[in-house]
Write a protein that holds these residues in place. Structure first.
Motif, mmCIF file in Angstrom:
data_model
loop_
_atom_site.group_PDB
_atom_site.id
_atom_site.type_symbol
_atom_site.label_atom_id
_atom_site.label_comp_id
_atom_site.label_asym_id
_atom_site.label_seq_id
_atom_site.Cartn_x
_atom_site.Cartn_y
_atom_site.Cartn_z
ATOM 1 N N LEU A 1 0.772 -1.364 -0.005
ATOM 2 C CA LEU A 1 0.007 -0.051 0.115
ATOM 3 C C LEU A 1 0.745 1.224 0.037
ATOM 4 C CD1 LEU A 1 -2.518 -1.304 2.507
ATOM 5 C CD2 LEU A 1 -2.881 -1.016 0.147
ATOM 6 N N LEU A 2 1.848 1.355 0.677
ATOM 7 C CA LEU A 2 2.751 2.450 0.789
ATOM 8 C C LEU A 2 3.686 2.601 -0.553
ATOM 9 C CD1 LEU A 2 4.249 1.909 4.356
ATOM 10 C CD2 LEU A 2 2.534 3.534 3.728
ATOM 11 N N GLN A 3 3.849 1.367 -1.017
ATOM 12 C CA GLN A 3 4.689 1.609 -2.318
ATOM 13 C C GLN A 3 3.713 2.175 -3.529
ATOM 14 O OE1 GLN A 3 4.034 -1.013 -5.175
ATOM 15 N NE2 GLN A 3 5.436 0.339 -6.479
ATOM 16 N N GLU A 4 2.255 1.571 -3.484
ATOM 17 C CA GLU A 4 1.554 2.217 -4.508
ATOM 18 C C GLU A 4 1.363 3.678 -4.291
ATOM 19 O OE1 GLU A 4 -2.135 0.047 -4.273
ATOM 20 O OE2 GLU A 4 -0.911 -1.861 -4.336
ATOM 21 N N LEU A 5 1.372 4.308 -3.218
ATOM 22 C CA LEU A 5 1.573 5.578 -2.888
ATOM 23 C C LEU A 5 2.703 6.468 -3.100
ATOM 24 C CD1 LEU A 5 -0.933 5.599 0.126
ATOM 25 C CD2 LEU A 5 -1.520 6.473 -2.139
ATOM 26 N N GLY A 6 3.810 5.709 -3.634
ATOM 27 C CA GLY A 6 5.049 6.266 -4.167
ATOM 28 C C GLY A 6 6.347 5.903 -3.155
ATOM 29 N N ALA A 7 6.046 5.246 -1.987
ATOM 30 C CA ALA A 7 7.236 4.974 -1.231
ATOM 31 C C ALA A 7 8.312 4.018 -2.144
ATOM 32 C CB ALA A 7 6.870 4.548 0.053
ATOM 33 N N GLU A 8 9.302 4.327 -1.620
ATOM 34 C CA GLU A 8 10.442 3.292 -2.409
ATOM 35 C C GLU A 8 10.480 2.197 -1.278
ATOM 36 O OE1 GLU A 8 14.281 5.093 -3.051
ATOM 37 O OE2 GLU A 8 15.231 3.482 -3.324
ATOM 38 N N VAL A 9 10.334 0.784 -1.653
ATOM 39 C CA VAL A 9 10.106 -0.130 -0.544
ATOM 40 C C VAL A 9 11.073 -1.225 -0.776
ATOM 41 C CG1 VAL A 9 8.519 -1.896 0.426
ATOM 42 C CG2 VAL A 9 7.604 0.298 -0.200
ATOM 43 N N TYR A 10 11.882 -1.540 0.347
ATOM 44 C CA TYR A 10 12.655 -2.678 0.278
ATOM 45 C C TYR A 10 12.152 -3.881 0.961
ATOM 46 C CZ TYR A 10 16.052 0.887 -1.239
ATOM 47 O OH TYR A 10 16.560 2.066 -1.947
ATOM 48 N N THR A 11 12.364 -5.035 0.444
ATOM 49 C CA THR A 11 11.897 -6.263 1.276
ATOM 50 C C THR A 11 12.836 -7.081 1.438
ATOM 51 O OG1 THR A 11 10.063 -7.829 0.987
ATOM 52 C CG2 THR A 11 11.017 -7.282 -1.255
ATOM 53 N N LEU A 12 12.810 -7.656 2.759
ATOM 54 C CA LEU A 12 13.957 -8.768 2.999
ATOM 55 C C LEU A 12 13.522 -10.032 2.516
ATOM 56 C CD1 LEU A 12 16.627 -9.406 4.321
ATOM 57 C CD2 LEU A 12 15.253 -10.109 6.343
ATOM 58 N N PHE A 13 13.992 -10.655 1.343
ATOM 59 C CA PHE A 13 13.346 -11.748 0.762
ATOM 60 C C PHE A 13 13.435 -12.941 1.702
ATOM 61 C CE2 PHE A 13 14.181 -15.735 -1.894
ATOM 62 C CZ PHE A 13 13.014 -15.405 -2.899
ATOM 63 N N ASP A 14 12.266 -13.422 1.550
ATOM 64 C CA ASP A 14 12.143 -14.853 2.241
ATOM 65 C C ASP A 14 11.785 -16.095 1.616
ATOM 66 O OD1 ASP A 14 11.233 -15.280 5.555
ATOM 67 O OD2 ASP A 14 10.292 -16.758 4.254
ATOM 68 N N GLU A 15 12.847 -16.994 1.709
ATOM 69 C CA GLU A 15 12.385 -18.067 0.530
ATOM 70 C C GLU A 15 11.035 -18.909 0.903
ATOM 71 O OE1 GLU A 15 15.670 -20.878 0.741
ATOM 72 O OE2 GLU A 15 17.055 -19.254 0.026
ATOM 73 N N GLU A 16 10.806 -19.136 2.351
ATOM 74 C CA GLU A 16 9.386 -19.546 2.698
ATOM 75 C C GLU A 16 8.442 -19.243 2.169
ATOM 76 O OE1 GLU A 16 9.379 -22.740 4.016
ATOM 77 O OE2 GLU A 16 11.646 -22.979 4.041
ATOM 78 N N ALA A 17 8.033 -17.719 2.337
ATOM 79 C CA ALA A 17 7.139 -17.093 1.672
ATOM 80 C C ALA A 17 6.927 -17.050 -0.010
ATOM 81 C CB ALA A 17 7.487 -15.601 2.238
#
Length: 385
Positions: free
Chosen positions: A42-58
């Motif tokens: 949701l924050l990314q769609e409003l323009g934030a630059e989002v970093y996600t810690l990759f999770d193999e299980e997810a």
């Protein structure tokens, strides 16, 4: 009307416009907590630059063995537009982050030296948003369940939501509580986390100080449905489950089988109930319905008899005809119960960018877009491929 529509169409044109959260950096450390990832989306769609810690299980979670770009469908959808990072990159990223979303559970990031107490000392401007089943606020439950992973299903169960769903007309064991068929608890949790983050960000703009925002997944569905749940608290008893007639309002607020398919009929106020009986060609039933409602506690069988009669009448009328009549009369709201395939085929959703078409290595995909249609800073769902 046409001039108004032309003006609005130009007003909502997204091309070339800035995004609302331009320059805001978000780091999400979610594990397999998709409520956490939805907040980042949701924050990314409003323009934030989002970093996600990759999770193999997810990334392994998927339906029917389908993987896109090497990850399962849920991760593909919620990971779009985000930059994947590793644990090794987190420490160098933290000094630049405005909002950290922690979905791992109480104390997990602290064990790695990046919990709120440690980070608040080094980065006093940081907004730290935590999401977990019972929250980080130190209650007996939060301590007892600190190692329990977050889950949408338990989120629906813990707050009473599932106990309100199901068909009490069926005999046991079929009259069991039902879950929403979507990640409802996680969806509302994601929205609550994003809203909390934005409120804290607004406060930081005024004070320069960061905040800790704590959201408990198991709380969310209860507190965002103040009437549905609150009425039960006020009345001192649980909200009764409603198969057809709403058990609390005793109105035809339900789904019914029309001649060709199911429709949703939403009568809440008396003028809508009257209109409903008129459009099915039985205005004489309105007063009988009113009388049966007043005596439902003493004679519930009368309302059930009327219920069968009403729905037998509805079953003789095509759905399009029901909707045509309700539109001509202006009430009550009636809609066909659509499938996702029908929704995806409607131009309306594409024009609003609620559904978008993407191409991944020559393969055409339809994906959820963004709900944000803003005049000056429109939302955007980034291309995932």
């Amino acid at each position: 009307m046409m001039e108004r529509e032309a003006t609005l169409k130009e007003l909502f044109r997204p091309e070339g416009k800035p995004v609302a959260l331009e320059g805001v950096k978000v780091l999400e450390i979610c594990g397999v907590n998709f409520g956490c990832m939805i907040a980042g989306s949701l924050l990314q769609e409003l323009g934030a630059e989002v970093y996600t810690l990759f999770d193999e299980e997810a990334a392994k979670i998927t339906a029917e063995g389908v993987y896109i770009e090497g990850v399962g469908i849920p991760y593909f959808v919620e990971g779009r537009g985000k930059r994947r990072v590793t644990w090794g990159e987190v420490s160098s990223l933290l000094p630049t982050v405005d909002i950290l979303i922690d979905g791992l559970g109480p104390g997990k990031l602290a064990e790695r030296g990046v919990g709120y107490p440690q980070l608040a000392e080094k980065y006093p401007y940081l907004i730290y948003v935590a999401v977990s089943p019972f929250g980080h606020f130190p209650t007996q439950k939060s301590r007892e369940y600190a190692n329990m992973p977050d889950s949408d299903l338990t989120g629906q169960a813990y707050n009473g939501y599932m106990a309100m769903l199901g068909n009490p007309s069926l005999p046991e064991p079929y009259s069991y509580p039902l879950r929403a068929g979507i990640w409802l608890s996680w969806a509302f949790t994601g929205a609550a986390v994003a809203l909390g983050a934005l409120a804290a960000y607004w406060q930081r703009l005024k004070t320069g100080k960061g905040r800790f925002v704590d959201v408990a997944t198991n709380d969310v569905l209860s507190v965002v449905h103040p009437y549905q749940v609150g009425a039960g608290f006020i009345l001192g008893r649980g909200r009764r489950r409603s198969p057809t007639i709403d058990a609390n309002l005793h109105v035809t607020y339900t789904t019914a089988k029309a001649k060709d398919r199911f429709v949703a009929i939403a009568t809440v106020i008396w003028p809508e109930i009257e209109a409903f009986f008129e459009i099915i060609g039985r205005p004489d039933l309105a007063e009988k319905w009113r009388e049966a409602m007043t005596k439902v506690e003493e004679r519930p069988e009368e309302l059930h008899r009327l219920e069968k009669e009403v729905f037998n009448i509805v079953a003789q009328i095509p759905s399009d005809e029901l909707i045509r009549r309700s539109r001509e009369k202006g009430r009550p709201p009636i809609a066909v119960v659509k499938t996702l395939e029908e929704v995806a085929a409607q131009e309306h959703w594409h024009m609003r960018r609620a559904i978008m078409q993407v191409d991944c290595r020559g393969k055409r995909l339809l994906m959820p877009g963004t709900p944000y249609v803003l005049s000056e800073t429109p939302g955007r769902a980034n291309q995932p491929c």
